[in-house]
Design a protein around this motif. Structure first.
Motif, mmCIF file in Angstrom:
data_model
loop_
_atom_site.group_PDB
_atom_site.id
_atom_site.type_symbol
_atom_site.label_atom_id
_atom_site.label_comp_id
_atom_site.label_asym_id
_atom_site.label_seq_id
_atom_site.Cartn_x
_atom_site.Cartn_y
_atom_site.Cartn_z
ATOM 1 N N ASP A 83 -13.097 -15.700 -9.190
ATOM 2 C CA ASP A 83 -12.610 -14.728 -8.453
ATOM 3 C C ASP A 83 -10.980 -14.333 -8.925
ATOM 4 O O ASP A 83 -10.569 -13.389 -8.349
ATOM 5 N N SER A 84 -10.579 -15.188 -9.839
ATOM 6 C CA SER A 84 -9.218 -14.772 -10.393
ATOM 7 C C SER A 84 -9.040 -13.976 -11.292
ATOM 8 O O SER A 84 -9.843 -13.385 -12.117
ATOM 9 N N ALA A 85 -8.444 -12.932 -10.581
ATOM 10 C CA ALA A 85 -8.055 -11.477 -11.111
ATOM 11 C C ALA A 85 -6.997 -10.722 -10.294
ATOM 12 O O ALA A 85 -6.467 -11.249 -9.655
ATOM 13 N N THR A 86 -6.862 -9.571 -10.899
ATOM 14 C CA THR A 86 -6.220 -8.669 -10.023
ATOM 15 C C THR A 86 -6.891 -7.647 -9.058
ATOM 16 O O THR A 86 -7.793 -6.997 -9.553
ATOM 17 N N TYR A 87 -6.496 -7.577 -7.838
ATOM 18 C CA TYR A 87 -7.063 -6.760 -6.828
ATOM 19 C C TYR A 87 -6.279 -5.482 -6.485
ATOM 20 O O TYR A 87 -5.114 -5.854 -6.138
ATOM 21 N N LEU A 88 -7.098 -4.493 -6.571
ATOM 22 C CA LEU A 88 -6.283 -3.230 -6.316
ATOM 23 C C LEU A 88 -6.930 -2.468 -5.084
ATOM 24 O O LEU A 88 -8.090 -2.240 -4.990
ATOM 25 N N CYS A 89 -6.030 -2.249 -4.086
ATOM 26 C CA CYS A 89 -6.679 -1.334 -3.045
ATOM 27 C C CYS A 89 -6.310 0.036 -3.375
ATOM 28 O O CYS A 89 -5.590 0.418 -4.457
ATOM 29 N N ALA A 90 -7.285 0.939 -3.016
ATOM 30 C CA ALA A 90 -7.311 2.345 -3.343
ATOM 31 C C ALA A 90 -7.706 3.156 -2.020
ATOM 32 O O ALA A 90 -8.798 2.755 -1.526
ATOM 33 N N MET A 91 -7.394 4.206 -1.984
ATOM 34 C CA MET A 91 -7.648 5.032 -0.959
ATOM 35 C C MET A 91 -7.511 6.602 -1.107
ATOM 36 O O MET A 91 -6.958 6.854 -2.313
ATOM 37 N N SER A 92 -8.241 7.291 -0.374
ATOM 38 C CA SER A 92 -8.340 8.653 -0.637
ATOM 39 C C SER A 92 -8.680 9.607 0.504
ATOM 40 O O SER A 92 -9.092 9.119 1.645
ATOM 41 N N VAL A 93 -8.140 10.738 0.558
ATOM 42 C CA VAL A 93 -8.351 11.935 1.626
ATOM 43 C C VAL A 93 -9.693 12.504 1.315
ATOM 44 O O VAL A 93 -9.995 12.713 0.182
ATOM 45 N N ARG A 94 -10.628 12.743 2.403
ATOM 46 C CA ARG A 94 -11.706 13.442 2.234
ATOM 47 C C ARG A 94 -11.844 14.747 1.221
ATOM 48 O O ARG A 94 -11.074 15.297 1.860
ATOM 49 N N GLY A 95 -12.521 14.713 0.301
ATOM 50 C CA GLY A 95 -12.345 16.041 -0.500
ATOM 51 C C GLY A 95 -11.554 16.092 -1.672
ATOM 52 O O GLY A 95 -11.615 17.133 -2.494
#
Lengths: 111, 116
Positions: A83-95
């Motif tokens: 599991d050793s890695a870089t974890y990125l969160c990401a998000m977006s607006v609908r459309g």
């Protein structure tokens, strides 16, 4: 202030520990929330995808979204060295199609 | 999820030359693909949105004449770094949309560019 804030770490935990990774955001229009895992010198791999508030579980991974607090989390149970890695969160607006990424948290699981 | 490939996986070139990177959507017809750049220990930075059959949309601060994007088919987008300089050395990653209602992106393995 960045739209998405994520502690870059590094975070180091022993094998078997529960890992908690978090992101906060400022744009209340975000509706889609994702966690990506990126190994060194590789492209990001989609781990979890959630829409709206609540929990989503997939094996050892649980994604949690709290829209009222503008806070998302990724929990990893029974963590493994792989599991050793870089974890990125990401998000977006609908459309909107575009993703807004956090800075990424570097995680190391020690055997 | 979608499968995205990139070619080459790494490239070394001399300053002043041009380099073309290919991004293919292997199992999905992608009308929209994205190009990112990632510097060491940093997050992904969106460079441009590649639209099939039309001009790419570039993010602010990205030189469209330097980073040429062509999306001539539903499965292939190319990024050409023209007159490359050492500061263009980076990890270039493409992605495509999953389609449907998910609005998630699936990423290629990345191309590491080193300009000498």
């Amino acid at each position: 202030q960045k739209e998405v804030e994520q502690d870059p770490g590094p975070l180091s935990v022993p094998e078997g520990a529960i890992v908690s990774l978090n992101c906060t955001y400022s744009n209340s229009a975000f509706q889609y929330f994702m966690w990506y895992r990126q190994y060194s010198r590789k492209g990001p791999e989609l781990l979890m995808y959630t829409y709206s508030s609540g929990n989503k579980e997939d094996g050892r991974f649980t994604a949690q979204v709290d829209k009222s607090s503008k806070y998302i989390s990724l929990f990893i149970r029974d963590s493994q060295p792989s599991d050793s890695a870089t974890y990125l969160c990401a998000m977006s607006v609908r459309g909107a199609q575009k993703l807004v990424f956090g800075q990424g948290t570097r995680l190391t699981i020690n055997p | 999820g979608a499968v995205v490939s990139q070619h080459p996986s790494w490239v070394i070139c001399k300053s002043g030359t041009s380099v073309k990177i290919e991004c293919r959507s292997l199992d999905f017809q992608a009308t929209t693909m994205f190009w990112y750049r990632q510097f060491p220990k940093q997050s992904l930075m969106l460079m441009a949105t590649s639209n099939e059959g039309s001009k790419a949309t570039y993010e602010q601060g990205v030189e469209k004449d330097k980073f040429l994007i062509n999306h001539a088919s539903l499965t292939l987008s190319t990024l050409t770094v023209t007159s490359a300089h050492p500061e263009d050395s980076s990890f270039y990653i493409c992605s495509d949309l999953s389609g449907g209602a998910e609005e998630t992106q699936y990423f290629g393995p990345g191309t590491r560019l080193l300009v000498l």
